[in-house]
Each structure stands twice: as C-alpha cells, then as structure tokens.
Write an enzyme that holds these catalytic residues in place. Structure first.
Site, PDB file in Angstrom:
ATOM      1  N   ARG A 330      37.858  38.931  43.354  1.00 19.11           N
ATOM      2  CA  ARG A 330      37.196  38.550  44.601  1.00 19.11           C
ATOM      3  C   ARG A 330      36.335  39.697  45.130  1.00 19.11           C
ATOM      4  O   ARG A 330      35.281  39.462  45.721  1.00 19.11           O
ATOM      5  CB  ARG A 330      38.208  38.104  45.660  1.00 19.11           C
ATOM      6  CG  ARG A 330      37.548  37.522  46.900  1.00 19.11           C
ATOM      7  CD  ARG A 330      38.551  36.895  47.853  1.00 19.11           C
ATOM      8  NE  ARG A 330      38.993  35.591  47.443  1.00 19.11           N
ATOM      9  CZ  ARG A 330      38.486  34.436  47.878  1.00 19.11           C
ATOM     10  NH1 ARG A 330      37.457  34.448  48.710  1.00 19.11           N
ATOM     11  NH2 ARG A 330      38.972  33.295  47.473  1.00 19.11           N
ATOM     12  N   GLU A 734      39.663  34.236  57.217  1.00 11.57           N
ATOM     13  CA  GLU A 734      39.290  35.557  56.715  1.00 11.57           C
ATOM     14  C   GLU A 734      37.871  36.006  57.071  1.00 11.57           C
ATOM     15  O   GLU A 734      37.650  37.182  57.344  1.00 11.57           O
ATOM     16  CB  GLU A 734      39.466  35.585  55.193  1.00 11.57           C
ATOM     17  CG  GLU A 734      40.903  35.515  54.748  1.00 11.57           C
ATOM     18  CD  GLU A 734      41.029  35.377  53.237  1.00 11.57           C
ATOM     19  OE1 GLU A 734      41.607  36.271  52.605  1.00 11.57           O
ATOM     20  OE2 GLU A 734      40.542  34.365  52.694  1.00 11.57           O
TER      21      GLU A 734
END
Length: 799
Positions: A330, A734
């Site tokens: 990620r 997030e």
C-alpha cells in the site's frame, strides 16, 4: 439528501420524504451517551465471573537472546496462583501469525524483542498474578540484535522478498531531465494509543468449547487463532465484540495474542480467564506504525513537472512478518499520492529488526509514502523558486493529457483533485494569506508564520481482493422491531450507527426500532477485519442486501395477499403502502408472520472489479479513490522551536454522506491524529532495543490544547460517487489522516523564512520542537557562512 440505489419497485419520489433517521442525516453516535457517562461496557468492564482468573504476562528484557533456563516453580509459592504457562504448555499450535508464520504466542527457546511474552501466570487477583510472574527464574544468553532499518538493509535482513513496481524507464527519464534532485527522509512510527488497552475474557463452554470476549477489529482472526492454540475446530470457538475503545489498526492482528492467552488458561483450568494489559506492557508488547527510511531521485522540467522518479522505501517491520508485506504494497501504491510521476521505479524493503513486530496503523503504509512525495514536491518548488501549490497542481493527475493512469496501471476515474483544491483555495483565502504571511515574516524577527496546502488521493479497498467481502443478518420481529448484526466492529467510528441508518432507510422505519447486537462469529461467519476504511462500504452493502431480500419477499407476499401489482407497493414513513391500503410497519410484519412468511435473512456483498497481479505489478487494487485537501497555518518561535497550529481549513470528499456529523468527526479526528504522528508523537528506543517512550508521561499524543482554535471542515459540494457504493457514499476512516501533512509543509514554510535565500529545511518526522530549532540553527549557520564568504570575496579579488 437524495436516495440512491433504490430497487425498481420503490416509490422514489416519495420514499424518505418525512423520514429523519435514514441515510444522509446527522444522527448521534449510537453509544455517544454511554461513552460520555461511562456506561459503555468494554471487556474490562465485564463483571468478574465465579472462579475467574486474572492473567499477567512476563516479558523479555532482551532484544535477542536464547532462553537458557526457565523455572516457574516459584510462581506457585503465592497463594491464589492457579497456573503458570510456558510455550510447552500450549495444547495446540504455538504460532499465531495471521498470514505468515513467525509470531509465537509465548517465546519458545529464543526471545526476539524486549517486551516479548515468555510466560503467563493466572491467579485469582491481578496483583497476585503480577508478583508471581516476577518470581519465575529465567536465565538468558544474549545474542546479537539488529535495531535499525539501515543496519537491517546492510545485513539484508528482510521479513519477505523485495517488493517492486515499475512504469517506463526511470533511469532514462532521469538522464534526460533538465533538473534532478535527490534526498532521503526518516519517517517515525506511531503508537496506536487506543483508550482501551488490549483485553480479552475467555469463558469455557460445554464440549470443550470457548466463548471469547475480545477487544478486536478482527473477530474471525481471533476465532481462528484461538482454535489453533487450543487444537480444536473454529466451530467450537465463539468470539464476541460489542465495542472496542479504539483500534486504529493496533487490534487487527495483535488482539489475537491476549485472546489466545486467556483462552489457553481457560482451557487448561476449566475456569474463566481475563487479561487486560497495563499501558506500559501494552506499549512494550505490541507493534506500532512502521517507521520508514525513504530515498528519492527525481527529474523534472522548468515548470516543476515530474518526468521520472526512483523511490526506495524501507520499513522497520520488527521481528516478524505480521502484515508488513501488505503495508509495503500500500505504501508503494500511494507513493504517487495525487501526482502523475512519469516513468517510475519503486523498490520496497521490509526490514527485519529486533523490536516488537510492527503492524497495521491508520493509513496502512500510505502515510509514510505520501509524506515522501510531498517532500519531493516541496523540494522541487524550493529549487525552482515557485509556490509549492503551483508545483503540486501542475503534477496533478489530469483527464485531458493522458496523465490519468497510476504507476500500477489503474486509471484515476472521477478525479476530484482540482475540484477539492479549488474549493479550498477559495474558502481558505490561500493566496492573500501567503502574501500577508510574507509581510509578517519580513517584519517579525522572532515569530515566523507558515502556510501550506497539500492534497490527498487515497485508494479504497483491501488490496488482497479476497478480503473485500462482508456478511449481515437481519431479523424482523412481530412488534415491528428489527435485529441487525453485521461483520464489522464498532470502535468509536460510528459504524453501527451508519449501518442502522442504511437498514432504516431500506425499511423506511425509525432508527429507534433497530437494535444492533455485538459482532459475533456465530452470527456472521468468516468476516474480514474492520480496517482499510471498508467498514461501512462492505457491511453497509451486506446489510442492504439482507434488507432488500426481506423487502422483496414481503412485497411478493403483499402483492399476492392484496391482489396488487408490486409496482404499487412501497415502504414509506414507517408504513407499507399497498395500492390504496396503508398498514403501519408493525401491523404489516405481524400479518406476514400470520401468513407464514420468513422474517429473517442473511446478506452478503463482495466488492466488484478489484484485482491485482503482483507478478506484473499492475491491476485495479482499489474500487475507487477518495480526494481531499487541507490548508494549515502555523506560527513558530525561532528562539525555542516551539510552534502552534493556528488555523486549519479542510475540504474533503465523502461522496453522498451517510451521516455528515459522523463524517465530519472522522475528518477532524483523523487530522488531529495525523498531526500528532507528524509533530509530537516520537518513539525512542535505547541502544539495547528497549522502548523508552512507553507511557503518556513521555509519549505525547495531541491534547485539547493542540487543536487549532480556528478549525474549518467542509465536505466537497455537489458531490456524488459514481461508483455503486452504499448510497453513493465514500469511506472516511483513513483518508483524512493524511491531510495533516499540510502541517509539515507549513512548518517548512515558516522555517525557510529564517533564511535570506528561503532555503527549505530538511526535516525528518515527527517534526518536534527540537527538530524545528535544529533546522533553524542550521539555516542561520548557513546564512552566516554565506555572508562571511560574500564579505571575503571582494578582498580576495583585490589581491
């Protein structure tokens, strides 16, 4: 708020017109009052059961050592001690690694970090368990330890193979670029500092079964790990999670350890067992956000547009794999943030060191990469003498020049970067304030101000595609009340409230009629972790699927019972409209029951179109992107390095919000947590590998005094997510965290004003007051050296 995703047989023009508890309304968090009054029940608040045991884990004092001797007999000299457990006493498997092995529940022969559990003592009181655990005799033979990223890189100590992503020929692009700069940055980790420490209670049941009350983001993983260590099947283990007091990723995998400890003791003694870690032990025992050491070489043209870039990302994973490979993936996916990077080479190294195994943390590796590319943007702007926002905007993904595809070959569809930035640029009065700050700094020798705007583009989905699935369960009762269960865990983020709003919207009833019960593995099985900002997306869709299955079943019944076409049947404002007949919801459900209609349904959802080929480093790992931008202003005392964030303006993309109040709260909280990571939250280990910042006295999370007095949050106007998400909303967990990078940009702006040349300081994170003062001192020293050199040069020439 318009209602989207309605089935064809619903009256869209009227549905929801008078309902104030469905989607789009700012409803209060379902446990807000209980949180405020202390009535909310967490694991350690559960009443002690008869004969319940309390656990304490003895931790390793060495970063790397062989266990030469281990004698637990002294533990039993304390009245009330029931059991002392070592690795040899675990009835099933020792390893509780979630994806890859490497995480023994208790150290077996070797300890790998300071804080690793070596033995557990169970006693009838917590104090007895603590004192008895200290009495155990343990002898160690110390072994060499690796404590830093650079040391691990030199030794080629990795927890997994090197990761990579490529597009084009970066070396060739760098060779032909008109300008080229290179640099490096050290990015600190972060303690999750959830309010509720890791905690679990295990209760034995008939036939060797076990019920575990766990503070976890991942009940199914706890179920799996408990079954492994007990040597039984998952069907014999039930995990129950009503709520957790914060997680931020820290309870995705590492909640399994305490749960397994409690389960093993309960299994071996036949008595209930509970463990709740003390804050210091929690911080020593569990992993944190990965620290990163990143390097970059970037080539660009006269306007600041990037033509090629080479990035090396290295993370400090700690002693075991945990989720580090996925976190690095990620990070690489988000190395571009909002920018088209031209030809790209990215290498990722997951470094193995002798500290606690680092784990998921809000953003899951993306923040560490995004800080790096934002550093690159600031450096390019400084090099060219341009406004950093101008350089950023020139490098944005574009729809009209072919620059709309990421380095992993996913098109950036429905790009809102320009929209959020332009709205923020206007609402924050950015350009006028930059001019005013320049004037202020020219006339203020001590206090300096800084201002910066940074954007975000954040991908939403688990990058392991099989995790993008969720289940739900709905029961309709004859009094019109609704029981709802889903696979997500409520950790304060308002997930249960949003899912209840979805179901209220579908049935057009008041949310007070809906009761969400604790997340349980015997109600909704095989759930994914509540992580990756996917909680509302996945579980909302699953609950909607269950509700629509029931609605269609009820509509079919009503059509047959009242001899009315299905198109003339609608759920609206707490009633069911069937042609000319209007039945209150309660009466209609009771009628369906009397006619033997099933009033229960499961629901399921899996995210479509998500895929990624790791061997080719290309695919579509994200279902969609969230966009946003933040403008932060700071003031710095150049004599002390102390600073204050004065004002923050945020424009954020949440699609069609399910609950604007909760979304705003998530944006504000995410920003402040990100600001803490980047400014005050400094993790320090000594030269033996012991965490020194192991409590609130020396690890500084943001307080109420750190919140900007002027804090303005706006949701992107006239926004609608074209993807088929739940009512066209977007995830909000997030993405706001990364908006805090704007604070670092503002601090650089303020510090650079202390230099006559406007030189940009090199700043590692967290940017503590000490680092700010050091950067100012270095710039002033550089100024003095330049002045001395300039004054000396005429004399030298005259000679």
């Amino acid at each position: 708020m318009a209602n989207q995703n309605r089935p064809a047989n619903t009256d869209v023009s009227k549905a929801g017109s008078d309902l104030h508890s469905g989607i789009g309304h700012s409803l209060q968090h379902e446990s807000a009052r209980k949180h405020a009054t202390g009535e909310a029940v967490f694991v350690d608040d559960r009443l002690d059961l008869q004969d319940q045991l309390h656990l304490y884990a003895r931790l390793s004092p060495h970063a790397h050592a062989r266990i030469a001797a281990l004698d637990v007999r002294p533990c039993y000299e304390f009245d009330g001690v029931a059991l002392a457990v070592t690795s040899k006493d675990i009835p099933g498997e020792i390893d509780i690694g979630t994806i890859f092995p490497g995480d023994p529940l208790l150290a077996d022969a070797v300890v790998e970090y300071i804080g690793q559990p070596v033995l557990i003592v169970a006693a009838d009181a917590p104090e007895t368990a603590y004192r008895a655990a200290q009495a155990a005799i343990i002898e160690y033979e110390e072994l060499p330890a690796t404590l830093g990223i650079k040391q691990a890189l030199e030794k080629k100590q990795l927890v997994c193979d090197k990761r990579w992503q490529r597009r084009g020929d970066a070396k060739a692009a760098l060779a032909r670029a008109r300008h080229k700069i290179e640099g490096e940055i050290n990015i600190g980790g972060q303690e999750h500092f959830y309010m509720e420490p890791q905690a679990s209670q295990a209760v034995p049941t008939e036939d060797g079964g076990m019920t575990v009350y766990a503070s976890t983001q991942n009940p199914s993983d706890v179920q799996r790990q408990v079954a492994k260590v007990l040597g039984t099947q998952m069907c014999n283990v039930v995990v129950d999670t009503r709520r957790i007091g914060g997680g931020f990723g820290g309870k995705e995998t590492q909640a399994a350890g305490p749960a397994c400890m409690a389960a093993v003791v309960s299994h071996l003694t036949g008595r209930p067992a509970k463990i709740c870690l003390y804050r210091q032990e929690d911080m020593l025992m569990t992993g944190k956000r990965h620290p990163f050491y990143n390097r970059y070489t970037v080539g660009f043209d006269d306007s600041g547009v990037i033509e090629g870039i080479e990035l090396t990302l290295a993370s400090n994973c700690g002693y075991s794999p945990d989720l580090s490979a996925a976190i690095m993936d990620r990070a690489m996916f988000h190395s571009d943030n909002a920018y088209y990077l031209g030809d790209v080479t990215i290498d990722g190294y997951c470094c193995r060191t002798n500290i606690a195994s680092n784990t998921a943390c809000r953003g899951f590796g993306a923040p560490q990469a995004m800080v790096t590319i934002e550093t690159v943007m600031d450096q390019i702007a400084s090099y060219l003498g341009k406004d950093p926002l101008e350089v950023r905007k020139r490098n944005f993904y574009q729809d009209d020049n072919g620059h709309n595809t990421t380095h992993y070959y996913q098109p950036v569809r429905h790009n809102l970067l320009h929209a959020v930035t332009e709205q923020l640029e206007t609402s924050s009065n950015y350009h006028a304030r930059r001019q005013a700050i320049a004037e202020f700094n020219r006339n203020s020798p001590i206090l300096k101000r800084g201002l910066a705007i940074t954007p975000i583009k954040f991908g939403i989905s688990f990058t392991a595609s099989f995790l993008n699935q969720a289940g739900a369960l709905i029961h309709l009762y004859t009094d019109g009340s609704i029981h709802l269960n889903h696979g997500g865990t409520e950790m304060g983020q308002g997930l249960n409230t949003k899912i209840a709003q979805v179901v209220a919207e579908e049935f057009q009833v008041d949310i007070a009629q809906i009761q969400i019960s604790a997340t349980r593995t015997d109600k909704v099985p095989n759930t994914s972790a509540t992580a990756a900002s996917s909680g509302a997306d996945l579980n909302g869709k699953a609950a909607q699927n269950a509700a629509r299955t029931l609605k269609q079943r009820l509509i079919t019944f009503a059509s047959e019972h009242f001899h009315t076409h299905e198109q003339k049947i609608a759920f609206r404002n707490g009633a069911v409209h069937i042609g000319e007949n209007v039945l209150p919801f309660k009466e209609f459900i009771e009628l369906a029951y009397l006619n033997q209609i099933a009033l229960s349904s499961t629901g399921f959802y899996r995210t479509p179109e998500v895929h990624y080929d790791e061997s080719q480093a290309r695919g579509r790992p994200f279902f969609y992107y969230v966009f946003g931008a933040a403008c932060s202003e700071v003031i710095v005392d150049t004599l002390t390095g102390e600073y204050k964030v004065l004002r923050v303006d945020i424009c954020h993309d949440v699609g069609s919000s399910l609950n604007p109040a909760i979304d705003r709260g998530q944006i504000e909280g995410g920003f402040i947590q990100g600001m803490g990571w980047l400014t005050t939250e400094e993790l320090i280990w000594d030269d033996k590998g012991k965490l020194i910042t192991d409590g609130p006295s020396n690890y500084k999370i943001p307080t109420i005094a750190d919140i900007p007095s002027d804090f303005r949050v706006s949701l992107l106007e006239n926004n609608h997510n074209p993807e088929q998400t739940i009512f066209h909303s977007k995830a909000v967990g997030e993405p706001p965290f990364m908006l805090a990078i704007s604070v670092v940009g503002a601090l650089k702006h303020a510090i650079s004003s202390t230099s006559e040349s406007g030189t940009l300081p090199e700043l590692d994170t967290p940017v503590t007051s000490e680092r700010v003062l050091r950067a100012i001192s270095q710039l002033q020293a550089s100024n003095q050296n330049s002045t001395t050199a300039n004054n000396a040069s005429p004399t030298k020439s005259s000679q």
